[in-house]
Design an enzyme around this catalytic site. Sequence first.
Site, PDB file in Angstrom:
ATOM      1  N   ASP A 241      10.174   5.974 -10.041  1.00  0.00           N
ATOM      2  CA  ASP A 241       9.777   6.656 -11.275  1.00  0.00           C
ATOM      3  C   ASP A 241      10.520   7.970 -11.481  1.00  0.00           C
ATOM      4  O   ASP A 241      10.822   8.358 -12.620  1.00  0.00           O
ATOM      5  CB  ASP A 241       8.271   6.916 -11.272  1.00  0.00           C
ATOM      6  CG  ASP A 241       7.473   5.703 -11.713  1.00  0.00           C
ATOM      7  OD1 ASP A 241       8.078   4.622 -11.891  1.00  0.00           O
ATOM      8  OD2 ASP A 241       6.241   5.823 -11.870  1.00  0.00           O
TER       9      ASP A 241
ATOM     10  N   SER B 199       0.809  -1.210   0.000  1.00  0.00           N
ATOM     11  CA  SER B 199       0.000   0.000   0.000  1.00  0.00           C
ATOM     12  C   SER B 199       0.851   1.272   0.000  1.00  0.00           C
ATOM     13  O   SER B 199       1.528   1.564  -0.974  1.00  0.00           O
ATOM     14  CB  SER B 199      -0.957  -0.037   1.191  1.00  0.00           C
ATOM     15  OG  SER B 199      -2.001   0.874   1.017  1.00  0.00           O
TER      16      SER B 199
ATOM     17  N   LYS C 203      -1.028  -3.936  -3.203  1.00  0.00           N
ATOM     18  CA  LYS C 203      -2.266  -3.325  -2.734  1.00  0.00           C
ATOM     19  C   LYS C 203      -2.306  -1.885  -3.257  1.00  0.00           C
ATOM     20  O   LYS C 203      -1.707  -0.985  -2.683  1.00  0.00           O
ATOM     21  CB  LYS C 203      -2.335  -3.366  -1.209  1.00  0.00           C
ATOM     22  CG  LYS C 203      -3.735  -3.152  -0.629  1.00  0.00           C
ATOM     23  CD  LYS C 203      -4.109  -1.697  -0.522  1.00  0.00           C
ATOM     24  CE  LYS C 203      -5.448  -1.512   0.151  1.00  0.00           C
ATOM     25  NZ  LYS C 203      -5.833  -0.079   0.251  1.00  0.00           N
TER      26      LYS C 203
END
Length: 460
Positions: free
Chosen positions: A319, A308, A333
């Site tokens: 990224d 999560s 998740k």
Amino acid sequence: MKEQTMKRWMLSAAIGYCAATLPCHAAEPVQIPKEEFEQMLDSYQLVLRDYVEPADRKKLFTEAIRGMMSALDPHSRYLDKADLEDLERIHSGQYVGIGIGVEMINGQVLIRDVAENSPADKQGVRAGDSIVAIDGAPLFGLRDSQVASRVHGEPGTKVELTLARRGNTPLRTLSVERATLQEHTVTVQHLDGDIARIRIAEFGGNTAAELIAALRQLDGPRPVKGIVLDLRNNPGGLLPAAVAVAGAFLPQGAMVFSSTGRIPESNSKITVSPRFYGKPGSADACEQLPAFAQDVPLAVLVNGASASAAELVAGAIQDHGRGKLFGTRTYGKGSIQTVFPLTDESAIKLTIARYYTPNGREVQAQGIVPDVAIAPAVARGDDALLFREADMANHLPASSAVPETEASQRPVAEDSKTFGSAGDRALQAAIVQLHPALPSGQALGSVWRGISAMLRLPGS
């Protein structure tokens, strides 16, 4: 209940995220099918009239709502008073218990995570264990909130857990003493080569302040040359805390994640901004960050129990090219829940959106793949395998297909006590990445230059 009077929490793994960070819109009317609604009322009247004993009207309605929510994904559910108290506990950072998180998977009560240095941790309870009985009473048919209520109690009292592991291992029974636990989530370990390992066990109400305190301590006369951010076994937590942690290493305005759902307020782009991690009227916590945090070489450790909000932070750092990820594929998740109160003691937690990394990668049922795959040095056997999000019944599927070979792989349950040790292969690889001049055999040769210390805020 009127829309404007509802107190909402945006959630990550059933933990609150203040909805003030996202715009709210008036709810559009929903057409209720008359035939289906009449069937429900007819069933209700039939039970009240013909059941062998008088039925509890309030319980019937509560269980009807609970049953409706159970038809959705495993993170959408009805919340009772105890569940709401657990949400408040996450925000306050203090509770009475033994330091475990549980979830129901395929009828089993699985221990999802064990807080470091908690009573359960000290007694040998491990993530991946399943609870068969509490105080000798079987748990078959109970909900996870009912299991949690049996574990909770008064400080100093004991709870008896009967635990099982997959494989042909015998059941074991442990007596664990309940305690008032203050959740300190950030620890710092000084390593050779002026490298610091910062472990975040969970994203709680005090995590951002603890991390800033840690970074300020590291900003001394001899500044660190690299940071290893350890998110292994981190089950998630408060999304504002996760955004603040990402903001400690990413510039203001950098995207942390985006979310997409059916209702307008679920479609958002969350950036490093006080709007998304601060409290109204409070000072910007990130203004206290030392300057070196934005450009110090960074590596991130993840594993199959990084879930999560931990995946969200790892994906953002990856990224933006801020640091490389080491370890194994994360839990997967990637959905966001909102709590809609029904009464003062009940609410509905509903999945409203999927979230994506800044480059648009979906996390749900897929997870984050590290840049450098490092398997744990020692696996405890098949009995120590953990479930992923994709293993949960009725899980929200990924929008795109997951390669079968990846979907079928399950992570090994890693003991957090091995993190930071001489056999920690992921940490070893991260240190070599940050400090190439340090021979790999020496990277963890004398791993402790100081004691791994839990940072405590004044007054905590």
